[in-house]
Design an enzyme around this catalytic site. Sequence first.
Site, PDB file in Angstrom:
ATOM      1  N   ARG A 171      -7.855   2.705 -22.045  1.00  0.00           N
ATOM      2  CA  ARG A 171      -7.896   4.105 -21.619  1.00  0.00           C
ATOM      3  C   ARG A 171      -7.342   4.336 -20.206  1.00  0.00           C
ATOM      4  NH1 ARG A 171     -13.831   5.878 -22.640  1.00  0.00           N
ATOM      5  NH2 ARG A 171     -14.198   3.670 -23.040  1.00  0.00           N
ATOM      6  N   ASN A 174     -13.605   3.339 -17.052  1.00  0.00           N
ATOM      7  CA  ASN A 174     -12.861   3.220 -18.301  1.00  0.00           C
ATOM      8  C   ASN A 174     -11.525   3.943 -18.243  1.00  0.00           C
ATOM      9  OD1 ASN A 174     -14.792   1.705 -19.885  1.00  0.00           O
ATOM     10  ND2 ASN A 174     -16.059   3.533 -19.739  1.00  0.00           N
ATOM     11  N   LYS A 191       7.644  -0.805  18.748  1.00  0.00           N
ATOM     12  CA  LYS A 191       7.434  -2.015  17.928  1.00  0.00           C
ATOM     13  C   LYS A 191       7.454  -3.242  18.802  1.00  0.00           C
ATOM     14  CE  LYS A 191      10.149  -4.855  16.647  1.00  0.00           C
ATOM     15  NZ  LYS A 191      11.279  -5.706  16.266  1.00  0.00           N
ATOM     16  N   ALA A 197      13.530  11.157  27.636  1.00  0.00           N
ATOM     17  CA  ALA A 197      13.667  11.538  26.225  1.00  0.00           C
ATOM     18  C   ALA A 197      14.886  10.886  25.590  1.00  0.00           C
ATOM     19  CB  ALA A 197      13.773  13.048  26.113  1.00  0.00           C
TER      20      ALA A 197
END
Length: 455
Positions: free
Chosen positions: A15, A225, A349, A378
Amino acid sequence: MTCNVIILAAGQGTRMRSTLPKVLHQLADKSLLEHVYATASALEPVQLNIVYGHGGEIVQHTLTDLVANWIEQPEQLGTGHAVAQALPFIKDDETVLILYGDVPLVRKDTLQALLGQVAATSMGLLTIELVDPAGYGRIVRDSLGKVVRIVEHKDASEDERLIKEVNTGMLAVRGKQLKNWLGRLGNDNAQGEYYLTDIIGMAVSDGIEVRTVQANNSYEVEGVNDRLQLARLERYYQMMKADDLMRAGVSLRDPARIDIRGELECGQDVQIDINVIIEGQVRLGDKVKIGPNVVLKDCLIGDGTHIEANCVIEEAEVGAHCAVGPFARLRPGARLADRSRVGNFVEVKNSTIGEGSKVNHLSYIGDATLGKGVNIGAGTITCNYDGANKHQTVIGDNAFVGSCSQLVAPVEIGKNATIGAGSTISKDVPADGLTLSRSPQKTLKNWQRPTKTKE
Ligand code: UD1
Ligand code: CA
């Protein structure tokens, strides 16, 4: 008390309508089977047996971290037949605890209570009263209230179907008795299956008292189920997590809109806005504020730091009193020292941002070490990758990097250096002074704009 655990996980889970075996479907941070395994492991059993079905090797191959005795049930002939596959690994004097791989939220203290019912002349059975008991095995008791047997829904009479107390499937019993009863099981019933539940009637005939423990709530014993049930259990689980956090002093703007898929540890007076997802191990210090739509995975956030809306932070460490976001991405190895700031559309990172340094707008900082008080204008980019290898950028204390600069690594910028906006820096920059690489600006006074040619 020591026990030997059998987890039944041979179900096909048709199911779920999935190529994945049912017990591998995820609830919060773990598969269904891993939830059961974790709870069972907390009981420190002598052994943990997992009964898997035909083709279920993928379960074993996926969950390689589980320390278990994997047993194949070649054909699914019923729950009694499934348990019987594990009997060669059970000693007579051991207490056996039977669990289900698709019932993920059963609690340790409930199982302890269940194990507490087992003695030489008694066994434990976990039951629950349901408003709608349809489909479940019913607990049949005598006039004194003693359990006499379990009757499966499909085999039950009209009267028996009115019984609201149902079998959860989980039980605890001595190994010797289990072996004896399973050896006598037949399959003469509505489903032609070997029912584990038939051992209850045998226990009663053999003078073994069946002592029941009631689960605290239906979620604890509810099996999965289909995907609707899975989602319902997920919501319940998340509600429990949110309640725990609030009881521990964390403010959640909406407890229905947080997802804890790992472990979250919080200091005092932490505030968490809506739609925050926690994965892995996350620790938030005192007075941390997390804005809406933030994903935090395996990270540490220091005292008083604010993470604004829509940030994604993974395997990173943020110090105290920092400001991050909105829309910032801290990737693995990002370390922000105290009082530093990383603003909107900035990706960091494998880099260290020194104390009080600022990277406020639209930048990529990769494989870099920034000293204290550095200001990155920026649009500045560390060009850390030459197509084959990654290179480091080192920026000294109080350096000022003008907007839209490219720092071509490997490169080092000295302390207090100023870099003019729009520079492409490919050689080391000395301390102090102004460095810029910019073609001189010129104006052509008599220049004429092109005009459209007439046809
Ligand atoms: C079973 C109980 C029922 C109880 C209900 C609770 C029996 C006969 N009935 O019914 O009293 O109210 O659980 O949910 O035990 N399994 C195997 N191998 C098999 C058959 C089943 O490993 O051959 C596993 C399934 O993967 C599942 C569990 O056993 O995890 C229960 O099996 P299922 O067929 O769902 O039993 P129910 O008919 O729901
Ligand atoms: Ca079932």
